[in-house]
Design an enzyme around this catalytic site. Structure first.
Site, PDB file in Angstrom:
ATOM      1  CD  GLN A  17      41.237  37.605  35.106  1.00 39.25           C
ATOM      2  OE1 GLN A  17      40.490  37.332  36.033  1.00 39.25           O
ATOM      3  NE2 GLN A  17      40.955  37.296  33.862  1.00 39.25           N
ATOM      4  CG  ASP A  50      54.712  43.098  34.528  1.00 37.37           C
ATOM      5  OD1 ASP A  50      54.352  42.068  35.147  1.00 37.37           O
ATOM      6  OD2 ASP A  50      55.829  43.208  33.975  1.00 37.37           O
ATOM      7  CG  HIS A 120      40.212  35.309  40.695  1.00 37.36           C
ATOM      8  ND1 HIS A 120      38.873  35.573  40.536  1.00 37.36           N
ATOM      9  CD2 HIS A 120      40.614  34.820  39.491  1.00 37.36           C
ATOM     10  CE1 HIS A 120      38.487  35.277  39.295  1.00 37.36           C
ATOM     11  NE2 HIS A 120      39.540  34.813  38.634  1.00 37.36           N
ATOM     12  CD  GLU A 377      34.274  34.579  37.080  1.00 38.79           C
ATOM     13  OE1 GLU A 377      34.500  34.088  35.950  1.00 38.79           O
ATOM     14  OE2 GLU A 377      35.118  34.599  37.988  1.00 38.79           O
TER      15      GLU A 377
HETATM   16  C1  BGC Z   1      37.687  33.078  35.530  1.00 36.16           C
HETATM   17  C2  BGC Z   1      38.068  34.469  35.071  1.00 36.16           C
HETATM   18  C3  BGC Z   1      38.226  34.502  33.560  1.00 36.16           C
HETATM   19  C4  BGC Z   1      36.929  34.055  32.916  1.00 36.16           C
HETATM   20  C5  BGC Z   1      36.922  34.085  31.405  1.00 36.16           C
HETATM   21  C6  BGC Z   1      36.647  32.441  34.644  1.00 36.16           C
HETATM   22  O1  BGC Z   1      36.793  31.075  34.607  1.00 36.16           O
HETATM   23  O2  BGC Z   1      37.303  33.104  36.868  1.00 36.16           O
HETATM   24  O3  BGC Z   1      39.240  34.846  35.729  1.00 36.16           O
HETATM   25  O4  BGC Z   1      38.619  35.756  33.097  1.00 36.16           O
HETATM   26  O5  BGC Z   1      36.674  32.750  33.302  1.00 36.16           O
HETATM   27  O6  BGC Z   1      37.848  33.188  30.882  1.00 36.16           O
END
Ligand code: BGC
Length: 471
Positions: A17, A50, A120, A377
């Site tokens: 990402q 990219d 990831h 997260e």
């Molecule tokens: C993922 C991330 C993603 C985020 C928002 C999570 O489920 O781990 O890679 O950017 O959600 O969609």
């Protein structure tokens, strides 16, 4: 609300990402590189990763941003193909290793810890060509890769996550065929992947435990994506619990429960559905006794990604059901909806229910006991713009629920990771939706980063270790 002493704040990203530099030096091709190049129209703005945020070249700025926020740690992931161009350790890329050393050392110089995700979603293409996560040997390939990264970085990295959100790259990808590797295998692919990912995680954890913990003394877990699921009305309480077992449980029970193995009720339901669908036997693989023991207890903490919630109810006979887990729950003959009290966001899968995070944390404690939980997260999507009050509001409300969870429910939450440090390649949404505390200008070759108002807010929460911010 003051956060307990020792509570740590971070922010996260992942390799594909943000890094870009998809073909620099001897980096190998991975399934994401291939998928976006082969299927450009499957990305909303026809973009790809990219170049992304070009963090491969801009890592110093990334470290500086982490320092500006006052982060205790920065969560990022390693690109398997950048480190092992063939996917196997027959060749270790000097440049790949060097890149991560620069990043880790740069963080360390500013007193910021690294929380490293080993995988990831960017599987080396040569491994995919051998079946990827559906080949049982992936558990050994992953262990070999883990050995390389523990050896290279383990002296400085003390917090590890083996895999990010296996439910996304198993259930999410095989049930829909959307996204890499672009293989549609409903009923079969997701379940094989589910089992193999648990074995891969377990082998990598045990390897660390045996060979690396004695000298490095770090901690290893995985990051599960937990979608909080509530009954639409009281009569669906059991259904909601079964759906939680089928999502959170299928990726947690084998590791975190005392009994080990698949979660209660799920094997039976899937077996029944398989027979109804005409399969001669269940497509959900069982565990041998040895496998149950191998996987059980392979954690040092629980890594929880959390964004949103759903309501679940029985489906009407003719109702169209979208694939699990981000659509409905067809195998449970159930429809997933949302409450009209939960505000919508710019992405269709995301409605805001801050109380969900507290309930999810309580569920984990009730299921698996008094574990240490790190939120790996949590974050909020917007479109373009620096004035992101809705994101501030989301962080504030979620952090408040986390404090309630700690103080009122006695849940041992110790880390909070905001997703994301900066805008990045948001999978099928490309660069259209943004999760960043920092905005990234994707039209600028330098990929200039600018703090949003939420970055200023988060920095003051971190500085005060509190949600009560003196004005
Ligand atoms: C993922 C991330 C993603 C985020 C928002 C999570 O489920 O781990 O890679 O950017 O959600 O969609």
């Amino acid at each position: 609300g003051q956060f307990p002493p020792g509570f740590k704040f971070g922010a996260g990203t992942s390799s594909y990402q943000v890094e870009g530099a998809w073909n620099v030096s001897d980096k190998g091709v991975n399934i994401l590189d291939k998928f976006v190049h082969d299927h450009p129209t499957s990305i909303k703005d026809l973009s790809n990763g990219d170049v992304a945020c070009d963090s491969y070249h801009n890592w110093e700025r990334d470290v500086e941003m982490a320092a500006e926020l006052g982060l205790d740690y920065y969560r990022f992931s390693l690109s398997w193909s950048r480190i092992l161009p063939t996917g196997f350790p027959n060749k270790i890329s000097k440049d790949g290793v060097k890149y991560y050393n620069k990043l880790i050392n740069g963080l360390q110089a500013k007193g910021i810890e690294a929380m490293v995700t080993i995988y990831h979603w960017d599987l080396p293409l040569p491994l995919q060509e051998l079946g990827g996560w559906t080949n049982p040997l992936i558990a050994d390939w992953f262990e070999d890769y883990a050995r390389v990264v523990y050896t290279q970085f383990g002296d400085r990295v003390k917090l590890w996550l083996t895999v990010n959100e296996p439910i996304s790259f198993c259930d999410g990808s095989y049930n829909t065929g959307v996204g890499a590797p672009g293989v549609l295998s409903p009923d079969v692919g997701a379940y094989i992947c589910n089992k193999h990912v648990l074995l891969a995680h377990a082998k990598a954890w045990r390897l660390y435990d045996k060979e690396f913990r004695p000298k490095f003394n770090g901690r290893v877990s995985l990051a599960n994506n937990l979608l909080w699921i509530e009954p639409y009305s009281e009569e669906y309480t059991d259904l909601a619990e079964l759906a939680l077992q089928n999502s959170a449980g299928r990726y947690s029970h084998p590791i975190f429960s005392e009994a080990g193995g698949w979660p209660p009720g799920v094997e039976e339901v899937i077996a029944k559905v398989c027979l109804e669908k005409g399969y001669p036997r269940s497509t959900f693989p069982s565990f041998s006794k040895e496998e149950i023991e191998l996987v059980k207890g392979t954690y040092d903490y629980y890594g929880m990604n959390h964004y949103t919630s759903r309501l679940i109810r029985e489906a009407h006979p003719d109702e169209k059901l979208l694939p699990w887990p981000y659509g409905d729950a067809p195998d449970l003959k159930a429809k997933m909806t949302v409450s009209d009290k939960w505000p919508a966001t710019v992405v269709p899968w995301f409605y805001v229910n801050p109380k969900g995070i507290r309930k999810q944390l309580a569920w984990l404690k009730q299921q698996y006991g008094d574990l240490e939980i790190m939120i790996t997260e949590n974050g909020f999507p917007t479109y373009h713009g620096l004035n992101d009050t809705a994101r501030i509001d989301y962080y504030k409300k979620n952090l408040k629920q986390i404090l309630l969870s700690i103080n009122k429910d006695g849940v041992n939450v110790t880390h909070y990771t905001a997703w994301s440090l900066m805008d990045n390649f948001e999978w099928a949404d490309g660069y259209t939706t943004k999760f960043g505390l920092y905005e990234v200008d994707f039209n600028d070759p330098k990929r200039t980063r600018t703090p949003r108002e939420s970055a200023i807010y988060y920095a003051s929460v971190i500085k005060n270790r509190s949600l009560d911010i003196p004005s």
